[in-house]
Write an enzyme that holds these catalytic residues in place. Structure first.
Site, PDB file in Angstrom:
ATOM      1  N   GLY A  32       0.816  -1.213   0.000  1.00  0.00           N
ATOM      2  CA  GLY A  32       0.000   0.000   0.000  1.00  0.00           C
ATOM      3  C   GLY A  32       0.851   1.265   0.000  1.00  0.00           C
ATOM      4  CG  ASP A  33       0.473   3.654   2.349  1.00  0.00           C
ATOM      5  OD1 ASP A  33      -0.680   4.121   2.264  1.00  0.00           O
ATOM      6  OD2 ASP A  33       0.841   2.909   3.272  1.00  0.00           O
ATOM      7  CD  GLU A  34       1.879   0.127  -3.233  1.00  0.00           C
ATOM      8  OE1 GLU A  34       0.726   0.589  -3.089  1.00  0.00           O
ATOM      9  OE2 GLU A  34       2.232  -0.981  -2.775  1.00  0.00           O
ATOM     10  CE  LYS A  39      -3.600   2.027  -4.322  1.00  0.00           C
ATOM     11  NZ  LYS A  39      -2.697   1.919  -3.182  1.00  0.00           N
ATOM     12  N   GLY A  47      -6.293   6.088   2.011  1.00  0.00           N
ATOM     13  CA  GLY A  47      -6.183   7.538   2.151  1.00  0.00           C
ATOM     14  C   GLY A  47      -5.121   8.069   1.221  1.00  0.00           C
ATOM     15  CG  HIS A  48      -5.215   8.958  -2.497  1.00  0.00           C
ATOM     16  ND1 HIS A  48      -6.047   7.875  -2.529  1.00  0.00           N
ATOM     17  CD2 HIS A  48      -5.667   9.811  -3.431  1.00  0.00           C
ATOM     18  CE1 HIS A  48      -6.963   8.070  -3.456  1.00  0.00           C
ATOM     19  NE2 HIS A  48      -6.758   9.228  -4.014  1.00  0.00           N
ATOM     20  CD  GLN A  93      -7.105  -0.659   1.438  1.00  0.00           C
ATOM     21  OE1 GLN A  93      -7.989  -1.143   0.769  1.00  0.00           O
ATOM     22  NE2 GLN A  93      -7.247   0.478   2.072  1.00  0.00           N
ATOM     23  CB  THR A 127      -6.968  -4.845   4.076  1.00  0.00           C
ATOM     24  OG1 THR A 127      -8.171  -4.180   4.486  1.00  0.00           O
ATOM     25  CG2 THR A 127      -6.979  -5.083   2.573  1.00  0.00           C
ATOM     26  NE  ARG A 166      -1.196   2.650  11.600  1.00  0.00           N
ATOM     27  CZ  ARG A 166      -1.635   1.425  11.353  1.00  0.00           C
ATOM     28  NH1 ARG A 166      -1.337   0.429  12.172  1.00  0.00           N
ATOM     29  NH2 ARG A 166      -2.392   1.170  10.290  1.00  0.00           N
ATOM     30  CG  ASP A 172      11.009  12.451  -5.528  1.00  0.00           C
ATOM     31  OD1 ASP A 172      10.495  11.349  -5.839  1.00  0.00           O
ATOM     32  OD2 ASP A 172      10.434  13.267  -4.782  1.00  0.00           O
ATOM     33  N   GLY A 210       8.233  13.174  -8.307  1.00  0.00           N
ATOM     34  CA  GLY A 210       7.631  14.142  -7.395  1.00  0.00           C
ATOM     35  C   GLY A 210       6.121  14.091  -7.523  1.00  0.00           C
TER      36      GLY A 210
END
Ligand code: IMP
Length: 437
Positions: free
Chosen positions: A12-14, A16, A40-41, A223, A238, A302, A332, A416
């Protein structure tokens, strides 16, 4: 015509959202097919920052239909807040559609999420605490409330009168926690029903109408692969299906309609919550990546665990999702290291594994990563680049090696958060062409 799925390749958190944002400029509809407010994003659009947890970010693109499909679990209060926040910033959300089949996260799901986590003790999963797991469990047990129920008062009461005694028995007798009354929940839902009602509909029918009309559809994964209930590192996953197969189960669109599956890869790997993470860096290199990459959860705040890119895990993501291309982001963040490493495989007891052991977390526990070292690239080189060609040679060599290990082409890379910081690779199809492949 064309149906493109975007999935995360690791835990996750790539980011997307960035690829979704670029592709959605070319799409007629964006469909989120799973997960809930655990996602979340943040999207930067026309100088304003928008935080998304539930609504597909396609809502920012005028004229695009934004669908929250069957496979999602929706906290109706969180969704109402998100709609109101967008409207307050002048965004037209009239293109939003919410599946009548999506399940509703109710307050007892959040309570159960918290009590179950506490009861797990040392084996805790590190959930986001948003009630996602208990809500999906109710869906599978057929004791869930669906979005269509909240706009049908008689059915809502009938369902809650069957379900609440069951939930109260668990809350009271297993966790010694407070019980809920049907009337209280109905009253609480009453504060949001009027806002949500206009958007609730049969989104399966809508998706089929869109396909019949030859529309370009983008499926926005939430996710990521390693958090998939079956394809990921169970039990530290998840409760939904973030992999590309989830895009068909969660929407009613058949697998044969999907034309491309793009995986979003970060130049390094992160993980939130518990579970084995073979390439984790527990030293200042991990801290450096966390600070440079602002690797703190959008939903929970977190700190994320950071490590070198796990390209062995990536090969699993390529297989289970059927990836046809990848986007490599955050180049970057990795800039400034003298040398960088990529995990190309695992050994266990000295023997090399031939497949990523996603199905056996105990096997994963004893694995040692095998690293390959590549020369790093400088910060100015990536910060000043305005195209792929201008990237430092070492960054290009890194991209080439990741493509080679993945066995699928990189379509885009990014250096970026801005749209102008995502570059199409030479000989790669443009965002518009991807829908025609
Ligand atoms: P849940 O989805 O809240 O039940 O959490 C289950 C696991 O998935 C935990 O390890 C969470 O940290 C992780 N997780 C859920 N959503 C995300 C996400 O959007 N990004 C990263 N990790 C997530």
């Amino acid at each position: 015509m064309g149906a493109v799925v975007v999935v995360g390749t690791h835990w996750g958190d790539e980011a997307k959202g960035k690829l979704v944002d670029i592709l959605c400029q070319e799409a007629d509809a964006v469909i989120r097919y799973g997960g809930g407010p655990n996602a979340g994003h943040t999207v930067q659009f026309a100088g304003t920052q928008y935080k998304f947890h539930l609504i597909p970010s396609g809502v920012l693109t005028p004229g695009v239909v934004s669908i929250m499909a069957d496979g999602m679990v929706i906290d109706p209060w969180a969704l109402t807040e998100e709609i109101n926040a967008l409207v307050a910033k002048g965004i037209d959300v009239s293109g939003l559609r919410i599946s009548q089949n999506a399940h509703v996260i109710l307050p007892y799901h959040r309570d159960l999420d918290m009590h179950e986590e506490t009861a797990r003790g040392k084996a805790k999963i590190g959930t986001t605490g948003r009630g996602v797991g208990p809500c999906y469990a109710d869906k599978a047990s057929r004791v869930g409330i669906r979005m269509g129920d909240i706009i049908n008062p008689a059915r809502l009461r009938e369902r809650l009168e069957q379900i609440i005694p069951l939930k109260n028995a668990i809350l009271k007798h297993v966790f010694q926690a407070d019980a809920y009354s049907v009337d209280t929940i109905i009253k609480q839902l009453g504060t949001v029903t009027a806002t949500l009602a206009p958007y609730i509909c049969d989104t399966q029918a809508l998706a089929h109408d869109l396909m019949d009309a030859g529309s370009k559809i983008l499926f926005e994964g939430a996710q990521a692969t390693m958090l998939d209930l079956d394809g990921g590192t169970y039990p530290f996953v998840t409760s939904s299906h973030p992999i590309s197969g989830g895009a068909t189960i969660g929407t009613g669109v058949p697998p044969t309609a999907i034309t491309q599956v793009l995986g979003v890869v970060k130049a390094y790997t992160t993980r939130v919550g518990s579970g084995t993470f073979p390439t984790e860096l527990l030293d200042e290199r991990g801290d450096r990546i966390r600070e440079r990459g602002h690797e703190y959860g959008t939903t929970t705040g977190r700190p994320r665990r950071c490590g070198w890119l796990d390209a062995f895990a990536l090969t699993h993501a390529v297989r289970v999702n059927g990836l046809t291309g990848i986007h490599i982001g955050h180049l970057d963040v990795l800039a400034g290291f003298d040398e960088v490493q990529i995990c190309t495989g695992y050994t266990r007891g000295g023997a090399a594994l031939n497949r990523f052991p996603s199905g056996d977390v105990q096997l994963l526990d004893g694995c040692e990563p095998v690293f390959e070292t590549l020369p790093g690239w400088d910060e100015a080189g990536v910060e000043n680049a305005t195209s792929y060609d201008e990237l430092p040679n070492n960054a290009k060599a890194y991209i080439a090696r990741v493509q080679e290990l993945a066995g699928v082409p990189a379509r885009f890379v990014s250096v970026g958060p801005g749209r102008e910081q995502t570059f199409q690779l030479p000989d790669s199809p443009s965002a518009a062409d991807i829908f025609n492949l």
